[in-house]
Design an enzyme around this catalytic site. Structure first.
Site, PDB file in Angstrom:
ATOM      1  CB  THR A  41      -0.864   0.037   0.933  1.00 35.17           C
ATOM      2  OG1 THR A  41      -0.171  -0.157   2.419  1.00 35.17           O
ATOM      3  CG2 THR A  41      -1.887  -1.125   1.254  1.00 35.17           C
ATOM      4  CG  HIS A  46       4.329   1.275   8.457  1.00 33.24           C
ATOM      5  ND1 HIS A  46       3.800   0.547   9.469  1.00 33.24           N
ATOM      6  CD2 HIS A  46       3.274   1.327   7.315  1.00 33.24           C
ATOM      7  CE1 HIS A  46       2.573   0.172   9.062  1.00 33.24           C
ATOM      8  NE2 HIS A  46       2.403   0.480   8.102  1.00 33.24           N
ATOM      9  CG  HIS A  49       4.671  -3.609   7.449  1.00 35.52           C
ATOM     10  ND1 HIS A  49       4.489  -2.418   7.208  1.00 35.52           N
ATOM     11  CD2 HIS A  49       3.171  -4.240   7.240  1.00 35.52           C
ATOM     12  CE1 HIS A  49       3.708  -2.149   6.176  1.00 35.52           C
ATOM     13  NE2 HIS A  49       2.722  -3.121   6.359  1.00 35.52           N
ATOM     14  CE  LYS A  83      -6.105   1.042   6.908  1.00 32.20           C
ATOM     15  NZ  LYS A  83      -4.925   2.038   7.326  1.00 32.20           N
ATOM     16  NE  ARG A  87      -6.125  -0.913   3.051  1.00 31.74           N
ATOM     17  CZ  ARG A  87      -5.341  -0.705   3.749  1.00 31.74           C
ATOM     18  NH1 ARG A  87      -4.364   0.388   3.541  1.00 31.74           N
ATOM     19  NH2 ARG A  87      -4.931  -1.453   4.748  1.00 31.74           N
ATOM     20  CD  GLN A 174      -5.220 -12.277   4.434  1.00 30.29           C
ATOM     21  OE1 GLN A 174      -5.481 -11.184   4.304  1.00 30.29           O
ATOM     22  NE2 GLN A 174      -5.082 -12.653   5.589  1.00 30.29           N
ATOM     23  CG  ASP A 195      -5.110  -5.952  11.711  1.00 27.51           C
ATOM     24  OD1 ASP A 195      -4.424  -6.841  11.928  1.00 27.51           O
ATOM     25  OD2 ASP A 195      -5.254  -5.055  10.958  1.00 27.51           O
ATOM     26  CE  LYS A 231      -2.000   3.802  13.356  1.00 23.08           C
ATOM     27  NZ  LYS A 231      -2.617   4.020  12.083  1.00 23.08           N
ATOM     28  CE  LYS A 234       0.614   7.025  11.048  1.00 21.08           C
ATOM     29  NZ  LYS A 234      -0.279   8.011  10.284  1.00 21.08           N
ATOM     30  CB  THR A 235       7.727  10.207  15.870  1.00 21.74           C
ATOM     31  OG1 THR A 235       8.192  11.280  16.490  1.00 21.74           O
ATOM     32  CG2 THR A 235       8.462  10.336  14.569  1.00 21.74           C
TER      33      THR A 235
END
Length: 422
Positions: A41, A46, A49, A83, A87, A174, A195, A231, A234-235
């Site tokens: 995606t 990141h 993963h 989500k 998307r 899947q 998830d 979250k 993330k920063t």
């Protein structure tokens, strides 16, 4: 319980497991092929993963065979898991390009040259890309009842806000992945974040209906959370990527070293390969001497080395130490670029004559006026490349250019500015 499952359990890496006794026996009896999927995606994975990637690595180190599935086909559809809205669909060319980049990133963590249990990368576009609609509906879709699909959290959570047939069908695709790998790669275990539980169990159901005496399993890991409610991964609103061009090794190292005391032991269990005894010692240091941040330093060292290598780790530590001590001149231009990414800057022609320090302080808005700039300089509040400059009439010279590319200005303790020479 096998040593592997016991280790995963102690690390808090097992959220759900379809048949613990059956999987435990399978892991004892044979070398198991397992897989986890990564949809392209974006053009990089990141740190969200990292948990499934490193869990695949743990299985490989225990003698099993990991398969990393890059979702060249499912990436064109979009996974509704977690989500709240549809998307944005990306073009086939873009998704295939991203798939290739992700393959390259996965090779950093998994051993594809191992003599006994080499890892493999597969792309589900290879078996889904040319599948006809008729085959999809007759051979695969007939195995899924609508009520069964609606009961899955990934679908039911989206009923009120809306879900397209495109994303609704993701679960079936899947599931087809798991069946295909079961048949062609003897893959008996799928792992993923919690998830993915609905998608994984749907795959097990398809295998059960399609194969006689099927023996397949599903295992999920917890979704990584932060104690302060923000979250993970993330920063300052930006994702922490595994691609060093998107997130520099220095930024990556800083993310981990700034881990909250409440999270650091959990993250050491999740993301490092330290022994339980080593982690227990670090847990004591958090309780007894939190100001030393020994656990955070070890976490940052371990994960940065895993993702970027030892040289990048040493560079990140060197940048951190130089910035802390204000010893900017010890840094190379590349390290300046990493350490001061996002700092306000202006460009200058490298061949231009030097500009007065007063003028550049005003132009950079480090000082609001020339009068204030002169006052700041004479009071010792201004430094160039980490060294105080108190001469009011000072003009920047060639000596102030680090590798003829950068000059770092600072006013006070924290206000930095970068002059970039082109």
């Amino acid at each position: 319980m096998t040593d592997l499952l016991n280790d995963l359990s102690k690390r808090g890496l097992i959220q759900q497991l379809t048949d613990e006794e059956g999987l435990n026996k399978l892991l004892q009896d044979e070398k198991v092929s397992l897989y986890s999927g990564f949809d392209p995606t974006g053009d990089s994975l990141h740190i969200g993963h990292l948990l499934p990637i490193l869990t695949l690595r743990r299985f490989q180190l225990a003698g099993h065979q990991p398969i990393a599935l890059v979702g060249g086909a499912t990436g064109l559809i979009g996974d509704p898991s977690g989500k709240k809205a549809e998307r944005t669909l990306n073009s086939e060319d873009i998704v295939l390009e991203w798939s290739d980049k992700i393959k390259g990133q996965l090779s950093r963590f998994l051993d594809f040259e191992h003599e006994e249990n080499p890892a493999a990368v597969v792309n589900n576009f290879d078996w889904i890309g040319n599948m006809s609609v008729i085959s999809f509906l007759r051979d695969v879709g007939k195995n899924f009842g609508i009520n069964y699909m609606l009961a899955k959290d990934t679908v039911s959570s989206r009923i009120e806000t809306g879900i397209s047939y495109t994303e609704f069908s993701y679960m079936i695709l899947q599931s087809l992945d798991f069946l295909n790998l079961y048949r062609n790669n003897s893959c008996k275990l799928q792992i993923g974040g919690s998830d993915q539980w609905g998608n994984i169990t749907a795959g097990l159901e398809l295998i059960r209906k399609s194969e006689e005496n099927a023996k397949a399993f599903g295992l999920t890991m917890p979704l990584v959370t932060k104690a302060d409610g923000t979250k993970f991964g993330k920063t300052e609103g930006h994702a922490i990527w595994l691609d060093k061009e998107k997130t520099s090794p220095y930024e990556f190292y800083q993310f981990w070293i700034n881990t909250d005391d409440r999270d650091v032991v959990k993250y050491l269990k999740y993301f490092s390969f330290l022994s339980h005894e080593e982690i227990e010692e670090l847990e004591k240091s958090v309780e007894e001497a939190p100001e030393k941040r020994e656990a955070q330093k070890k976490l940052a060292e371990e994960v940065t080395t895993l993702v970027h290598g030892e040289e990048a780790l040493n560079q990140a530590i060197r940048i951190s130490n130089a910035l802390f001590a204000g010893d900017i001149k010890k840094l190379s231009a590349e390290e300046i670029e990493q350490g001061f990414k996002g700092v306000p800057s202006l460009e200058r022609d490298a061949s231009e004559e030097g500009q007065s320090l007063v003028d550049i302080l005003v132009e950079s808005k480090l000082s609001p006026s020339k009068r204030q700039a002169r006052e700041d300089i004479s009071n010792g509040a201004v430094s160039i490349n980490g060294e105080k400059q108190t001469e009011v009439g000072y003009v920047l010279s060639e000596e102030d250019k680090i590798e003829n590319k950068f000059t770092v200005l600072r006013r006070g303790k924290k206000k930095y500015f970068l002059v970039i020479y082109k």
